[in-house]
Design an enzyme around this catalytic site. Structure first.
Site, short mmCIF file in Angstrom:
data_model
loop_
_atom_site.label_atom_id
_atom_site.label_comp_id
_atom_site.label_asym_id
_atom_site.label_seq_id
_atom_site.Cartn_x
_atom_site.Cartn_y
_atom_site.Cartn_z
N SER A 153 1.10 -1.07 -0.22
CA SER A 153 -0.75 -0.32 0.08
C SER A 153 1.20 1.47 -0.02
CB SER A 153 -0.35 0.40 0.69
OG SER A 153 -1.30 0.92 1.15
N TYR A 178 -2.25 -0.33 9.93
CA TYR A 178 -2.69 -1.09 8.91
C TYR A 178 -1.35 -0.80 8.42
CZ TYR A 178 -3.83 -1.30 4.18
OH TYR A 178 -3.40 -1.86 1.90
#
Length: 362
Positions: A153, A178
């Site tokens: 990501s 995350y």
């Protein structure tokens, strides 16, 4: 054009390691998280070119399960697609699954997504993104998978503010759990590339949007709010920039990467280590539009597509978020020919058209 894959810089066949003398060699590919936004779209693209696709998903209720099932149903209509409901955190289940199947490549997309949700529910990320990731890695190791591709990501860039974000920059300062789990995935994959020679490629996705998207993403929320005449929440008082990347461009890039298993980089220098490459068969790529867009422009485009003005609720920056993302895509373009082409004005219009049809809104 909405819903059509335009292959830029030459067809996939011309860049693929799995094409010889222009004849296609069908692959057996596993997609984890196949009922997800990227997973379902990728599955259809691979099926269209003649691959056999096996998909797994736990169909959890993080967001509307009926949307996941609708995506999955489109794949199930194809005879070369197989589906098994399976959770990647099920160690025994994943091990048994890899004993039963053999794959040329694995595209690992199953994960607990969302920056903000990770602050509220950390154990969901520890289970899916760390334990689950390890289970899939072990399956690939024992299953002799030819290429393990996984979703990282843009969030891994964290506190880094040097733009555009480069894969060759240090990313050791995540600002959300995350992001930390995605950075951990990159490290775990590298260890398997080094120890077992498993070719691994990590893809740092940048703000993917388009038809069949996730309801927890901004475009979906904004569209729903504007149509229902509710205020939409805009963080950092609208002073945000994102490298919005259309789903068809993303999938084009993923297919190109699947077809190019990495080798070791001979010039890699242990005295001055490059984070994006390695002495092992390992590679990290940004996969984004390389055209950052101001959030307020994105909202204005959406207003024009909907024919309705938004009511804005301006709020401060949320914890775990960053003000700007911008992908340096020079490496993936050089190595695969990836060239995203969808302008945000057209991409948002495509999403709105899909949204109105899917939810039967005139």
């Amino acid at each position: 054009m909405c819903g059509t894959y335009v292959l830029h810089g030459g067809s996939v066949s011309e860049t693929s390691y799995y094409f010889k003398n222009k004849s296609f060699i069908s692959l057996q590919i596993l997609i984890t998280g196949v009922a997800g936004f990227i997973g379902a779209t990728l599955a259809q693209r691979l099926l269209e070119r003649g691959d056999k696709v096996v998909g797994i998903d736990n169909l959890n209720d993080y967001y509307d399960v009926s949307l996941k099932q609708a995506r999955l149903n489109r794949c199930l209509a194809h005879p070369a697609f197989q589906f098994e409901k399976l959770d990647i955190i099920d160690r025994a289940g994943i091990a048994g699954f890899f004993r039963e199947h053999r794959f040329d490549a694995v595209m690992h997309l199953a994960a607990q997504a969302g920056v903000r949700y990770s602050i509220e529910n950390p154990y969901a990320y520890i289970d899916a993104n760390l334990v689950g990731f390890g289970n899939v890695l072990e399956g690939c190791r024992h299953g002799k998978v030819g290429h393990f591709v996984f979703a990282s990501s843009s969030s891994v860039y964290g506190a880094n503010t040097r733009l555009p974000f480069s894969e060759h920059d240090n990313v050791d300062h995540p600002v959300s759990l995350y992001a930390a789990t995605k950075k951990a995935n990159e490290l775990m994959a590298h260890s398997y590339a080094h120890l077992y020679g498993l070719p691994c490629t990590g893809l740092r996705f940048f703000t993917v949007y388009g038809p069949w998207g996730r309801p927890d993403m901004a475009l979906f929320k904004f569209t729903q709010g504007i149509l229902e005449r509710r205020p939409i929440t805009v963080f950092n008082h609208g002073k945000m920039v994102r490298d919005f990347t259309y789903i068809d461009d993303i999938v084009d890039g993923v297919v190109r990467v699947i077809d190019r298993a990495p080798a070791s980089t001979p010039a890699w220098n242990a005295q001055n280590p490059d984070p994006a490459t390695s002495h092992a068969p390992y590679r990290i790529y940004n996969i984004g539009n390389h055209r950052p867009v101001e959030l307020m422009h994105y909202i204005r485009v959406l207003e024009e597509c909907l024919g309705r003005k938004a009511v804005l609720e301006m709020l401060p920056m949320q914890e775990g978020d960053v003000p700007a993302t911008y992908a340096d895509t020079a490496d993936i373009t050089r190595d695969t020919g990836f060239e995203p082409a969808m302008p945000v004005e057209t991409g948002v219009a495509c999403f709105v058209d899909w949204y109105r049809k899917y939810y039967d809104i005139a």
